[in-house]
Design a protein around this motif. Structure first.
Motif, PDB file in Angstrom:
ATOM      1  N   ILE A 247       4.819 100.758  40.358  1.00 43.37           N
ATOM      2  CA  ILE A 247       3.725  99.454  40.832  1.00 43.37           C
ATOM      3  C   ILE A 247       3.737  98.541  40.206  1.00 43.37           C
ATOM      4  O   ILE A 247       3.696  98.775  39.339  1.00 43.37           O
ATOM      5  CB  ILE A 247       2.954 100.474  41.391  1.00 43.37           C
TER       6      ILE A 247
ATOM      7  N   TYR B 104       2.158 106.929  39.574  1.00 46.49           N
ATOM      8  CA  TYR B 104       2.700 105.905  39.030  1.00 46.49           C
ATOM      9  C   TYR B 104       2.919 105.332  37.586  1.00 46.49           C
ATOM     10  O   TYR B 104       1.801 105.657  37.548  1.00 46.49           O
ATOM     11  CB  TYR B 104       2.565 105.374  40.771  1.00 46.49           C
TER      12      TYR B 104
ATOM     13  N   TYR C  10       2.533 102.112  36.115  1.00 46.62           N
ATOM     14  CA  TYR C  10       2.586 100.657  36.571  1.00 46.62           C
ATOM     15  C   TYR C  10       3.222  99.235  35.863  1.00 46.62           C
ATOM     16  O   TYR C  10       2.793  99.989  34.667  1.00 46.62           O
ATOM     17  CB  TYR C  10       1.071 100.388  36.656  1.00 46.62           C
TER      18      TYR C  10
ATOM     19  N   GLY D 183       6.296  99.366  45.255  1.00 48.76           N
ATOM     20  CA  GLY D 183       5.552  98.266  46.081  1.00 48.76           C
ATOM     21  C   GLY D 183       4.882  97.964  44.261  1.00 48.76           C
ATOM     22  O   GLY D 183       5.054  97.420  43.651  1.00 48.76           O
TER      23      GLY D 183
ATOM     24  N   MET E  76       1.955  94.369  44.286  1.00 54.08           N
ATOM     25  CA  MET E  76       0.090  93.598  44.608  1.00 54.08           C
ATOM     26  C   MET E  76       1.040  92.087  43.637  1.00 54.08           C
ATOM     27  O   MET E  76       0.859  92.216  42.535  1.00 54.08           O
ATOM     28  CB  MET E  76      -0.829  94.015  44.300  1.00 54.08           C
TER      29      MET E  76
ATOM     30  N   ILE F 235       1.245 100.201  50.269  1.00 55.74           N
ATOM     31  CA  ILE F 235       1.123 100.421  49.784  1.00 55.74           C
ATOM     32  C   ILE F 235      -0.215  98.548  50.249  1.00 55.74           C
ATOM     33  O   ILE F 235      -1.394  98.624  50.135  1.00 55.74           O
ATOM     34  CB  ILE F 235       1.894  99.229  48.519  1.00 55.74           C
TER      35      ILE F 235
ATOM     36  N   THR G 211       5.002  93.635  48.755  1.00 49.96           N
ATOM     37  CA  THR G 211       3.896  93.485  48.076  1.00 49.96           C
ATOM     38  C   THR G 211       2.990  92.025  48.268  1.00 49.96           C
ATOM     39  O   THR G 211       2.396  91.095  48.712  1.00 49.96           O
ATOM     40  CB  THR G 211       4.050  91.999  47.110  1.00 49.96           C
TER      41      THR G 211
ATOM     42  N   TRP H 131      -8.230 100.248  45.898  1.00 47.42           N
ATOM     43  CA  TRP H 131      -6.572 100.078  45.658  1.00 47.42           C
ATOM     44  C   TRP H 131      -5.343 100.924  45.074  1.00 47.42           C
ATOM     45  O   TRP H 131      -5.350 101.998  46.158  1.00 47.42           O
ATOM     46  CB  TRP H 131      -6.164  98.613  46.109  1.00 47.42           C
TER      47      TRP H 131
END
Length: 342
Positions: A174, A210, A212, A237, A239, A262, A302, A341
């Motif tokens: 992620i 996941y 990160y 995915g 952010m 996501i 994203t 999240w």
């Protein structure tokens, strides 16, 4: 020190730094994050002139001093009082000019006469200043003027960004991305930097499914540089952290695929924290680095969660986006939602 006090100190420490696409302000910012939050982070770079897809890494730029003095020798514009007074990437200049010539290189906001705008000239060499319209209309604005900018463009310089990895039980990644290229703009840039630092510090303490990856990049060219070096097949995915400490209610700009996990997780996190009272903005391919991550070559979904989203508050890209506009409390609210999240 509690978290709001730590946030306030981070705001105070990083706000004065003159960030741009490249240069010492960016390096100092990345070193601060590494020293105070993420000692295992790596600062990466590409040499100026390097081709990254159909873009090219720009020359490294640093600014040492800049000012304008009026007929009486009074400094009426002074970079050392406000980073926004100089157009980012301005070339050096040292000459006497009349009012007409200065106005050709001067940016103001007639609709907000007490505010100084933020302007850049990254890919076209020029010089310029920014100030309030109130100054231009005042008795102090009388020429001839001495304009002075001491800057350096280094063709052998570097573009720098920060990366940090938090390994999970899976190699699938992620992406958490924010940008580090705006000088003395509090909600747009500083808040995202601060949230990224606290969020990834928290994330490092968790056992996650996941893996990160945090990237702190100069906007647009930095994310393109990162993508040119990354194994993006692992990224499932991501952010974008941008504009997260303003006074307005929570909002989300969705990813291009509304049904992606996501994107759905982002909505669930917001509802769990603030209920249904939030604003939804549909995906459009502009704004921040979602443009690059979502492009057909990569298609990384994203979304971004905001508190006073870019374009939606009139202080945006002006001197009014200062430390009085944001608050540690507001950032902690969005931090809580981002934790939810994840």
């Amino acid at each position: 020190m509690n978290i709001e006090k730590r946030v306030k100190k981070t705001f105070s420490d990083l706000f004065p730094l003159n960030r741009s696409l490249t240069g010492s302000g960016v390096i100092k910012t990345l070193q601060y994050i590494k020293k105070n939050f993420l000692p295992n982070a790596k600062i990466k770079s590409l040499i100026s002139g390097t081709k990254v897809y159909d873009w090219q890494i720009p020359e490294e730029w640093d600014l040492f001093d800049a000012y304008v003095t009026n007929k009486d020798g009074e400094k009426i514009i002074d970079y050392k009082k406000n980073n926004l007074h100089v157009v980012s990437y301005s070339t050096s200049v040292n000459k006497i000019v009349e009012k007409e010539e200065l106005l050709q290189h001067l940016h103001t906001l007639p609709n907000f006469p007490d505010r100084t705008p933020y302007r850049t000239s990254y890919y076209k060499k020029n010089w310029g200043f920014c100030c309030t319209q109130k100054l231009v209309k005042s008795k102090k604005f009388k020429g001839p003027f001495h304009v002075f900018i001491d800057s350096k463009h280094n063709k052998k310089g570097k573009l720098n960004w920060l990366e940090c990895i938090k390994h999970g039980s899976k190699k699938d990644e992620i992406l958490i991305s924010t940008y580090c290229c705006h000088p003395s703009l509090a909600n747009d840039n500083l808040s995202g930097l601060t949230l990224a630092s606290f969020l990834f510090e928290y994330l490092k303490s968790l056992n996650t499914k996941y893996t990160y990856r945090l990237v702190v990049v100069p906007e647009t060219i930095g994310s393109i540089a990162f993508l040119s070096q990354a194994n993006t097949k692992k990224i499932k995915g991501g952010m974008i952290l941008s504009c997260v400490a303003g006074p307005d209610k929570i909002s989300i700009k969705e990813g291009f695929d509304k049904n992606h996990f996501i994107n759905e997780a982002a909505h669930l996190a917001i509802k769990n924290c603030v209920g249904d009272k939030y604003t939804i903005y549909p995906f459009v391919p502009d704004g921040s680095d979602e443009r690059q991550y979502s492009t057909p070559g990569f298609r990384i979904v994203t979304p971004s969660i905001h508190k006073s989203k870019y374009y939606e508050y009139d202080q945006y890209h002006t001197s009014a986006d200062n430390l009085n506009y944001i608050s540690p409390k507001a950032l902690c609210e969005t931090l809580r939602i981002h934790k939810e999240w994840i």
